[in-house]
Scaffold this motif. Structure first.
Motif, mmCIF file in Angstrom:
data_model
loop_
_atom_site.group_PDB
_atom_site.id
_atom_site.type_symbol
_atom_site.label_atom_id
_atom_site.label_comp_id
_atom_site.label_asym_id
_atom_site.label_seq_id
_atom_site.Cartn_x
_atom_site.Cartn_y
_atom_site.Cartn_z
ATOM 1 N N GLU A 1 8.796 4.182 -4.960
ATOM 2 C CA GLU A 1 8.750 4.977 -6.197
ATOM 3 C C GLU A 1 8.439 4.101 -7.403
ATOM 4 N N GLU A 2 9.023 2.916 -7.433
ATOM 5 C CA GLU A 2 8.741 1.997 -8.532
ATOM 6 C C GLU A 2 7.291 1.529 -8.479
ATOM 7 N N LEU A 3 6.773 1.342 -7.281
ATOM 8 C CA LEU A 3 5.395 0.909 -7.106
ATOM 9 C C LEU A 3 4.433 1.954 -7.660
ATOM 10 N N LEU A 4 4.687 3.213 -7.374
ATOM 11 C CA LEU A 4 3.834 4.290 -7.873
ATOM 12 C C LEU A 4 3.909 4.405 -9.392
ATOM 13 N N LYS A 5 5.059 4.079 -9.962
ATOM 14 C CA LYS A 5 5.217 4.157 -11.420
ATOM 15 C C LYS A 5 4.460 3.041 -12.133
ATOM 16 N N LYS A 6 4.549 1.828 -11.591
ATOM 17 C CA LYS A 6 3.948 0.699 -12.306
ATOM 18 C C LYS A 6 2.449 0.563 -12.051
ATOM 19 N N LEU A 7 1.921 1.270 -11.025
ATOM 20 C CA LEU A 7 0.499 1.201 -10.719
ATOM 21 C C LEU A 7 -0.048 2.617 -10.581
ATOM 22 N N PRO A 8 -0.352 3.266 -11.707
ATOM 23 C CA PRO A 8 -0.751 4.683 -11.692
ATOM 24 C C PRO A 8 -1.964 5.002 -10.842
ATOM 25 N N GLU A 9 -2.853 4.018 -10.605
ATOM 26 C CA GLU A 9 -4.039 4.302 -9.782
ATOM 27 C C GLU A 9 -3.683 4.525 -8.316
ATOM 28 N N LEU A 10 -2.506 4.082 -7.925
ATOM 29 C CA LEU A 10 -2.063 4.229 -6.543
ATOM 30 C C LEU A 10 -1.647 5.676 -6.300
ATOM 31 N N ARG A 11 -2.044 6.237 -5.148
ATOM 32 C CA ARG A 11 -1.599 7.587 -4.809
ATOM 33 C C ARG A 11 -1.145 7.615 -3.353
ATOM 34 N N GLU A 12 -0.276 8.528 -3.052
ATOM 35 C CA GLU A 12 0.292 8.622 -1.712
ATOM 36 C C GLU A 12 -0.348 9.774 -0.952
ATOM 37 N N GLU A 13 -0.877 9.481 0.235
ATOM 38 C CA GLU A 13 -1.518 10.495 1.066
ATOM 39 C C GLU A 13 -1.239 10.212 2.536
ATOM 40 N N ASN A 14 -0.633 11.143 3.216
ATOM 41 C CA ASN A 14 -0.459 11.066 4.676
ATOM 42 C C ASN A 14 0.158 9.741 5.133
ATOM 43 N N GLY A 15 1.195 9.332 4.442
ATOM 44 C CA GLY A 15 1.876 8.106 4.832
ATOM 45 C C GLY A 15 1.195 6.831 4.387
ATOM 46 N N LEU A 16 0.183 6.944 3.522
ATOM 47 C CA LEU A 16 -0.548 5.789 3.019
ATOM 48 C C LEU A 16 -0.458 5.713 1.505
ATOM 49 N N PHE A 17 -0.435 4.497 0.988
ATOM 50 C CA PHE A 17 -0.717 4.272 -0.423
ATOM 51 C C PHE A 17 -2.209 4.017 -0.526
ATOM 52 N N VAL A 18 -2.930 4.845 -1.271
ATOM 53 C CA VAL A 18 -4.391 4.780 -1.318
ATOM 54 C C VAL A 18 -4.848 4.244 -2.675
ATOM 55 N N LEU A 19 -5.828 3.344 -2.646
ATOM 56 C CA LEU A 19 -6.427 2.843 -3.881
ATOM 57 C C LEU A 19 -7.851 2.386 -3.594
ATOM 58 N N SER A 20 -8.598 2.189 -4.681
ATOM 59 C CA SER A 20 -10.009 1.803 -4.572
ATOM 60 C C SER A 20 -10.175 0.339 -4.965
ATOM 61 N N HIS A 21 -10.985 -0.389 -4.187
ATOM 62 C CA HIS A 21 -11.300 -1.782 -4.495
ATOM 63 C C HIS A 21 -12.814 -1.937 -4.442
ATOM 64 N N PHE A 22 -13.419 -2.188 -5.612
ATOM 65 C CA PHE A 22 -14.873 -2.232 -5.749
ATOM 66 C C PHE A 22 -15.526 -1.001 -5.137
ATOM 67 N N GLY A 23 -14.951 0.156 -5.431
ATOM 68 C CA GLY A 23 -15.555 1.429 -5.047
ATOM 69 C C GLY A 23 -15.283 1.906 -3.649
ATOM 70 N N SER A 24 -14.609 1.106 -2.831
ATOM 71 C CA SER A 24 -14.267 1.519 -1.470
ATOM 72 C C SER A 24 -12.775 1.833 -1.386
ATOM 73 N N LEU A 25 -12.440 2.854 -0.609
ATOM 74 C CA LEU A 25 -11.043 3.263 -0.491
ATOM 75 C C LEU A 25 -10.335 2.539 0.647
ATOM 76 N N TYR A 26 -9.110 2.137 0.352
ATOM 77 C CA TYR A 26 -8.259 1.486 1.343
ATOM 78 C C TYR A 26 -6.886 2.132 1.311
ATOM 79 N N GLY A 27 -6.206 2.068 2.442
ATOM 80 C CA GLY A 27 -4.859 2.617 2.516
ATOM 81 C C GLY A 27 -3.877 1.565 2.996
ATOM 82 N N VAL A 28 -2.676 1.560 2.405
ATOM 83 C CA VAL A 28 -1.595 0.675 2.839
ATOM 84 C C VAL A 28 -0.555 1.541 3.543
ATOM 85 N N ARG A 29 -0.316 1.304 4.815
ATOM 86 C CA ARG A 29 0.630 2.116 5.573
ATOM 87 C C ARG A 29 2.051 1.883 5.061
#
Length: 214
Positions: free
Chosen positions: A26-54
């Motif tokens: 929860e703190e991670l999502l607050k301090k990094l607004p670009e991060l979003r949670e989807e299907n058990g993943l934290f999703v973000l974009s790096h140089f235009g490509s999407l990656y997920g952190v389980r």
């Protein structure tokens, strides 16, 4: 990269994978607004490509079926999640790497592994560079022969500047960061962020990397 170096990076990524699991989601999502949670993943974009952190294992996966996960991308994502401060801010003050806080020890590696590689890779290929920047969603800026602003992450824009060479002078380049970038990530990671950006640009341009990466 030698096999030994590759193994060392792999061990480093596995260590980061374990460390990330200690963060409060929860703190991670607050301090990094670009991060979003989807299907058990934290999703973000790096140089235009999407990656997920389980969330359950800390493993990073590419969400683009046509893109493999580079070592630099893994390290960049892990260090962003770990070091991002809730007080980090974009300052609008663009500076070269050496002017970032605590960057001096890493400046030679940045020059050799990023600036020199960028210059040599795109020497004589200015049209391909412009096309590659546009493929990665870059915004042209009125500086240099080919200047573009790309987003390494939503919170970390990067400016790639390139001057092509001629019969008297070799190609030159520079890479600028917002002075506030080190509030989001460790300054050493700015070296690997630039490396990932150059690699992605070379790939988009269909060019082999030139020079000696760090």
């Amino acid at each position: 990269m030698t096999q030994a170096a590759s193994n060392n990076y792999e061990r480093l990524c596995l260590d980061w994978q374990k460390r990330i699991l200690t963060l409060d989601p929860e703190e991670l999502l607050k301090k990094l607004p670009e991060l979003r949670e989807e299907n058990g993943l934290f999703v973000l974009s790096h140089f235009g490509s999407l990656y997920g952190v389980r969330r359950d294992t800390g493993e990073i996966v590419s969400l683009d079926p046509d893109r493999s996960l580079s070592m630099n991308a893994r390290l960049n994502i892990y260090t962003l999640l770990w070091y991002c401060s809730p007080d980090a801010r974009f300052l609008g003050d663009w500076v070269p790497f050496r002017s970032l806080k605590d960057a001096s020890p890493f400046a030679p590696a940045f020059q050799r592994g990023d600036i020199d590689v960028f210059s040599q890779t795109f020497s004589g290929h200015i049209k391909l560079l412009k096309s590659a920047c546009e493929k990665l969603g870059g915004t042209p800026i009125p500086h240099s022969d080919a200047g573009y602003e790309l987003h390494a992450f939503a919170c970390i824009p990067v400016r790639f500047l390139f001057w092509d060479g001629d019969d008297e002078f070799p190609a030159q380049s520079n890479i600028l960061f917002d002075r506030g970038a080190t509030g989001f990530i460790h300054v050493e990671s700015m070296v690997s962020i630039a490396s990932e950006g150059i690699a992605r640009l070379a790939e988009a341009a269909g060019l082999p990397m030139s020079g000696h990466s760090y």
